[in-house]
Write a protein that holds these residues in place. Sequence first.
Motif, PDB file in Angstrom:
ATOM      1  N   ALA A  96       0.900  -1.477  -0.198  1.00 15.77           N
ATOM      2  CA  ALA A  96      -0.177  -0.586   0.227  1.00 15.77           C
ATOM      3  C   ALA A  96       0.602   1.189   0.002  1.00 15.77           C
ATOM      4  CB  ALA A  96      -1.349   0.574   0.972  1.00 15.77           C
ATOM      5  N   ARG A  97       1.816   1.224   0.943  1.00 17.11           N
ATOM      6  CA  ARG A  97       2.647   2.404   1.351  1.00 17.11           C
ATOM      7  C   ARG A  97       3.940   3.013  -0.204  1.00 17.11           C
ATOM      8  NH1 ARG A  97       3.898   3.044   7.464  1.00 17.11           N
ATOM      9  NH2 ARG A  97       1.818   2.231   8.294  1.00 17.11           N
ATOM     10  N   TYR A  98       4.634   1.066  -0.787  1.00 17.17           N
ATOM     11  CA  TYR A  98       4.832   1.387  -1.664  1.00 17.17           C
ATOM     12  C   TYR A  98       4.939   0.517  -2.897  1.00 17.17           C
ATOM     13  CZ  TYR A  98       7.945   3.649   2.882  1.00 17.17           C
ATOM     14  OH  TYR A  98       7.670   3.777   3.923  1.00 17.17           O
ATOM     15  N   PRO A  99       4.343   0.314  -3.116  1.00 13.64           N
ATOM     16  CA  PRO A  99       3.521  -0.120  -4.235  1.00 13.64           C
ATOM     17  C   PRO A  99       4.734   0.025  -5.455  1.00 13.64           C
ATOM     18  CG  PRO A  99       2.197   1.908  -4.820  1.00 13.64           C
ATOM     19  CD  PRO A  99       3.167   2.030  -3.290  1.00 13.64           C
ATOM     20  N   GLU A 100       5.548   0.853  -5.768  1.00 13.14           N
ATOM     21  CA  GLU A 100       6.222   0.551  -7.254  1.00 13.14           C
ATOM     22  C   GLU A 100       7.380  -0.186  -6.531  1.00 13.14           C
ATOM     23  OE1 GLU A 100       9.950   1.318  -8.986  1.00 13.14           O
ATOM     24  OE2 GLU A 100       9.502   2.275  -7.262  1.00 13.14           O
ATOM     25  N   LEU A 101       8.507  -0.176  -5.256  1.00 11.03           N
ATOM     26  CA  LEU A 101       9.291  -1.159  -4.637  1.00 11.03           C
ATOM     27  C   LEU A 101       8.446  -2.227  -4.627  1.00 11.03           C
ATOM     28  CD1 LEU A 101      10.890   1.835  -2.062  1.00 11.03           C
ATOM     29  CD2 LEU A 101      11.524   1.564  -4.377  1.00 11.03           C
ATOM     30  N   TRP A 102       7.191  -2.727  -4.387  1.00 15.21           N
ATOM     31  CA  TRP A 102       7.345  -3.905  -4.049  1.00 15.21           C
ATOM     32  C   TRP A 102       7.329  -4.657  -5.379  1.00 15.21           C
ATOM     33  CZ3 TRP A 102       7.812  -6.625  -0.140  1.00 15.21           C
ATOM     34  CH2 TRP A 102       6.869  -7.975   0.392  1.00 15.21           C
ATOM     35  N   ALA A 103       6.633  -4.364  -6.099  1.00 17.81           N
ATOM     36  CA  ALA A 103       6.008  -4.429  -7.569  1.00 17.81           C
ATOM     37  C   ALA A 103       7.335  -4.974  -8.034  1.00 17.81           C
ATOM     38  CB  ALA A 103       5.723  -3.749  -7.937  1.00 17.81           C
ATOM     39  N   ARG A 104       8.486  -4.673  -7.827  1.00 14.26           N
ATOM     40  CA  ARG A 104       9.637  -4.281  -7.930  1.00 14.26           C
ATOM     41  C   ARG A 104      11.213  -5.590  -7.794  1.00 14.26           C
ATOM     42  NH1 ARG A 104      12.218   0.785  -8.055  1.00 14.26           N
ATOM     43  NH2 ARG A 104      14.855  -0.517  -8.374  1.00 14.26           N
ATOM     44  N   ARG A 105      10.371  -6.256  -7.193  1.00 10.94           N
ATOM     45  CA  ARG A 105      10.552  -6.959  -5.397  1.00 10.94           C
ATOM     46  C   ARG A 105      12.576  -6.227  -5.261  1.00 10.94           C
ATOM     47  NH1 ARG A 105       8.312 -12.354  -5.863  1.00 10.94           N
ATOM     48  NH2 ARG A 105      10.628 -13.294  -5.156  1.00 10.94           N
ATOM     49  N   ILE A 106      12.233  -5.079  -4.574  1.00 13.05           N
ATOM     50  CA  ILE A 106      13.473  -4.409  -4.311  1.00 13.05           C
ATOM     51  C   ILE A 106      14.006  -5.148  -3.493  1.00 13.05           C
ATOM     52  CG2 ILE A 106      12.180  -3.249  -2.911  1.00 13.05           C
ATOM     53  CD1 ILE A 106      14.938  -2.041  -5.819  1.00 13.05           C
ATOM     54  N   ALA A 107      13.094  -5.563  -1.954  1.00 10.85           N
ATOM     55  CA  ALA A 107      14.656  -6.652  -1.366  1.00 10.85           C
ATOM     56  C   ALA A 107      14.922  -7.646  -1.947  1.00 10.85           C
ATOM     57  CB  ALA A 107      13.482  -7.385  -0.405  1.00 10.85           C
ATOM     58  N   ARG A 108      14.827  -8.640  -2.503  1.00 10.93           N
ATOM     59  CA  ARG A 108      15.056  -9.150  -3.554  1.00 10.93           C
ATOM     60  C   ARG A 108      16.656  -9.184  -4.539  1.00 10.93           C
ATOM     61  NH1 ARG A 108      12.454 -14.874  -3.378  1.00 10.93           N
ATOM     62  NH2 ARG A 108      11.249 -14.737  -0.726  1.00 10.93           N
ATOM     63  N   HIS A 109      16.752  -7.744  -5.069  1.00  7.85           N
ATOM     64  CA  HIS A 109      17.853  -7.835  -5.595  1.00  7.85           C
ATOM     65  C   HIS A 109      19.229  -7.391  -4.859  1.00  7.85           C
ATOM     66  CE1 HIS A 109      15.133  -5.051  -8.809  1.00  7.85           C
ATOM     67  NE2 HIS A 109      13.779  -6.078  -7.956  1.00  7.85           N
ATOM     68  N   TRP A 110      20.614  -7.753  -6.437  1.00  8.71           N
ATOM     69  CA  TRP A 110      21.527  -8.309  -5.369  1.00  8.71           C
ATOM     70  C   TRP A 110      21.830  -6.563  -4.777  1.00  8.71           C
ATOM     71  CZ3 TRP A 110      23.701 -12.197  -2.848  1.00  8.71           C
ATOM     72  CH2 TRP A 110      24.656 -12.412  -2.898  1.00  8.71           C
ATOM     73  N   ASP A 111      22.044  -5.788  -6.056  1.00  5.03           N
ATOM     74  CA  ASP A 111      22.539  -4.499  -5.728  1.00  5.03           C
ATOM     75  C   ASP A 111      21.428  -3.792  -5.692  1.00  5.03           C
ATOM     76  OD1 ASP A 111      25.283  -5.161  -6.544  1.00  5.03           O
ATOM     77  OD2 ASP A 111      24.774  -5.910  -8.511  1.00  5.03           O
ATOM     78  N   ASP A 112      20.504  -3.795  -5.114  1.00  3.29           N
ATOM     79  CA  ASP A 112      19.743  -2.580  -4.882  1.00  3.29           C
ATOM     80  C   ASP A 112      19.055  -2.706  -3.768  1.00  3.29           C
ATOM     81  OD1 ASP A 112      18.273  -0.167  -5.072  1.00  3.29           O
ATOM     82  OD2 ASP A 112      17.098  -0.853  -6.276  1.00  3.29           O
ATOM     83  N   GLY A 113      18.318  -2.172  -2.392  1.00  2.56           N
ATOM     84  CA  GLY A 113      17.427  -2.098  -2.009  1.00  2.56           C
ATOM     85  C   GLY A 113      16.433  -0.980  -0.990  1.00  2.56           C
ATOM     86  N   PRO A 114      15.493  -1.525  -0.200  1.00  2.69           N
ATOM     87  CA  PRO A 114      14.611  -0.368  -0.266  1.00  2.69           C
ATOM     88  C   PRO A 114      15.570   0.915   0.686  1.00  2.69           C
ATOM     89  CG  PRO A 114      14.206  -2.991   1.628  1.00  2.69           C
ATOM     90  CD  PRO A 114      15.807  -3.066   0.522  1.00  2.69           C
ATOM     91  N   PRO A 115      14.544   2.097   0.033  1.00  4.53           N
ATOM     92  CA  PRO A 115      15.283   3.385   0.362  1.00  4.53           C
ATOM     93  C   PRO A 115      15.596   3.391   2.518  1.00  4.53           C
ATOM     94  CG  PRO A 115      13.904   3.847  -0.676  1.00  4.53           C
ATOM     95  CD  PRO A 115      13.764   1.920   0.055  1.00  4.53           C
TER      96      PRO A 115
END
Length: 191
Positions: A96-115
């Motif tokens: 709900a708060r971070y739909p774009e980040l969640w859709a990108r599965r940002i927490a599972r990216h090797w070289d990226d992460g949640p702000p």
Amino acid sequence: MRLYMARHGQTDLNAQQRFQGTSDPPLNAEGIAQAEALALRLPPGLTRIVASPLRRAHQTAAIVAARHGLPVLLMEGFRERAYGVFEGLCREEIEARYPELWARRIARHWDDGPPGGETMRAAVERVRAALDALAAEHAGETVLLVAHGFVARAVHLLLRELPPEAFYDAPMIGNAEFEFFDALPPGGPPR
């Protein structure tokens, strides 16, 4: 070094299926019971107990240590991955708060992460450095490491020599469960 990798007992955030990251809640009553059961399941012969400095891991390790008559050594390198803005939130709240980040599965990216959080690579390399130091200092010993879900996956990845894309292939060990690794070389995990 022989290594038992255990995850901490349950907290209220675990029970609510929220991202804990570097937040520092204590064990709940179930988590204390799980830690006591872990202390009974571990075999005799531990020579060292090491834990993340976060309270849930340190509490679990202290319960095991009391049963086995050993002190607990805290190592910062084994703290949980920082999840930044996701910490304290459940999946529905993040969506709900971070739909774009969640859709990108940002927490599972090797070289990226949640702000405000760590990348997977940075957290795994932190764990690798801590394992290197642990293996060098405690060669020939039988060590229990009490840490977190991400750390357990990182240890599994490093010691089983798996590629980064296999990070989430193995199921996460449950609260107060453990995995055993035999004969970690003195130089730490293979490179």
